[in-house]
Scaffold this active site. Structure first.
Site, short mmCIF file in Angstrom:
data_model
loop_
_atom_site.label_atom_id
_atom_site.label_comp_id
_atom_site.label_asym_id
_atom_site.label_seq_id
_atom_site.Cartn_x
_atom_site.Cartn_y
_atom_site.Cartn_z
N ASP A 9 -24.31 -32.37 -17.95
CA ASP A 9 -23.05 -31.43 -17.93
C ASP A 9 -22.90 -30.69 -16.91
O ASP A 9 -23.66 -30.79 -15.64
CB ASP A 9 -23.53 -30.48 -19.24
CG ASP A 9 -22.40 -29.31 -19.14
OD1 ASP A 9 -21.27 -29.29 -19.32
OD2 ASP A 9 -23.20 -28.06 -19.07
N ASP A 11 -20.55 -27.34 -16.12
CA ASP A 11 -20.27 -25.85 -16.10
C ASP A 11 -21.76 -25.07 -16.79
O ASP A 11 -22.14 -25.45 -17.93
CB ASP A 11 -19.16 -25.51 -16.88
CG ASP A 11 -17.92 -25.53 -16.05
OD1 ASP A 11 -17.07 -26.30 -16.55
OD2 ASP A 11 -17.71 -25.14 -14.87
N GLY A 52 -13.16 -25.93 -23.29
CA GLY A 52 -11.84 -26.23 -22.86
C GLY A 52 -11.00 -25.22 -22.39
O GLY A 52 -10.91 -24.31 -23.33
N HIS A 79 -3.17 -22.39 -17.68
CA HIS A 79 -4.36 -23.19 -17.34
C HIS A 79 -4.15 -23.71 -15.92
O HIS A 79 -4.86 -23.87 -15.30
CB HIS A 79 -4.56 -24.27 -18.56
CG HIS A 79 -5.85 -24.88 -18.45
ND1 HIS A 79 -6.19 -25.99 -18.32
CD2 HIS A 79 -7.14 -24.16 -18.05
CE1 HIS A 79 -7.58 -26.43 -18.21
NE2 HIS A 79 -7.98 -25.22 -18.05
#
Ligand code: XBP
Ligand code: MG
Length: 247
Positions: A9, A11, A52, A79
């Site tokens: 992963d 973050d 997300g 975003h």
């Protein structure tokens, strides 16, 4: 049954990217749009439950009273602005790798273990961030949020990573930082190591195969396969854990 790949992963796992990275970029996007919103560190920690960034924005805008279609449209616009600000932070070198992460990548490579990434994050920043911190082409496969129909805790990111690696779940192992990430890895039937951080430490990781609070000099928080004691998360530890989970 050898460990042939580790899927990381991004973050919160490989990079300290949320508190002083994404959160700051979201707030700069709000400011640029002249919106009255500001995500402080505590609120952002709660919002991280939604994986997300675009989905997180839509959820928050709906909570501020926007109708769902408007919230979704506004979230997409914000975003894109947020990712532009995040890329500026990346370019400025503001986001450090977690201590020991680069050393683990080096050690795994030395042992011939292939490296991959499965992240919910946007490809636009994932690739420059990883290249800047760990070197170009360090990861054989990078699966980003746009590559899958559903984000974590859905297993899609890990399943796509395995497919692109040409491997099956029992060939690999996942390294995560959060409950959604752990659930995604386990749903893909991967052995899962969780390295918690200050945003994810209060999650329930009892289903994980090993839980520590760091890559080096870690506290071992959950160790159902009796891997401890360990001075660091290195290739030998991950290979030993993988073998124990597939014995
Ligand atoms: C964590 C996420 C991401 C980031 C923000 O991803 O949920 O949404 O918080 O990045 P990971 P985007 O799976 O790497 O822990 O705004 O690009 O989504
Ligand atoms: Mg994460």
């Amino acid at each position: 049954m050898a460990l042939r790949a580790v899927i990381f992963d991004v973050d919160g796992t490989l990079v300290e990217s949320e508190r002083h990275g994404h959160r700051v970029a979201f707030n700069r996007a709000f400011a640029e749009a002249g919106l009255p919103y500001r995500w402080d560190q505590e609120l952002y920690g709660e919002l991280l439950a939604i994986t997300g960034g675009r989905e997180r924005l839509a959820h928050y805008l709906a909570s501020q009273g926007l109708a769902a279609p408007e919230a979704a449209a506004r979230a997409a616009e914000l975003h894109a602005v947020k990712n532009r600000h995040f890329l500026e932070l990346v370019a400025g070198g503001a986001l450090p790798a977690r201590p020991g992460a680069a050393a683990l990548l080096d050690d795994l490579a030395r042992h011939g273990v292939r490296l991959a990434v499965a992240t919910t994050g946007s490809r636009a920043w994932v690739e420059p961030l990883l290249a800047g911190l760990f070197g170009h082409d360090r990861f054989e496969v990078i699966v980003a949020g746009e590559d899958v129909p559903a984000k974590k805790p859905d297993p899609a990111a890990y399943l796509v990573a395995l497919e692109r690696l040409g491997l099956i779940a029992s060939d690999a192992l996942a390294v995560e930082d959060s409950v959604p990430g752990m659930k995604a890895a386990l749903a893909a039937e991967l052995t899962c190591v969780v390295v918690i951080n200050d945003y994810t430490s209060d999650g329930d990781y009892s289903a994980a195969d090993l839980v520590t609070d760091a890559f080096e000099a870690p506290r071992v928080l959950h160790d159902p396969f009796g891997i401890a004691p360990l001075e660091r998360l290195d290739a030998a530890v991950l290979m030993r854990l993988h073998a124990a989970t597939h014995a």
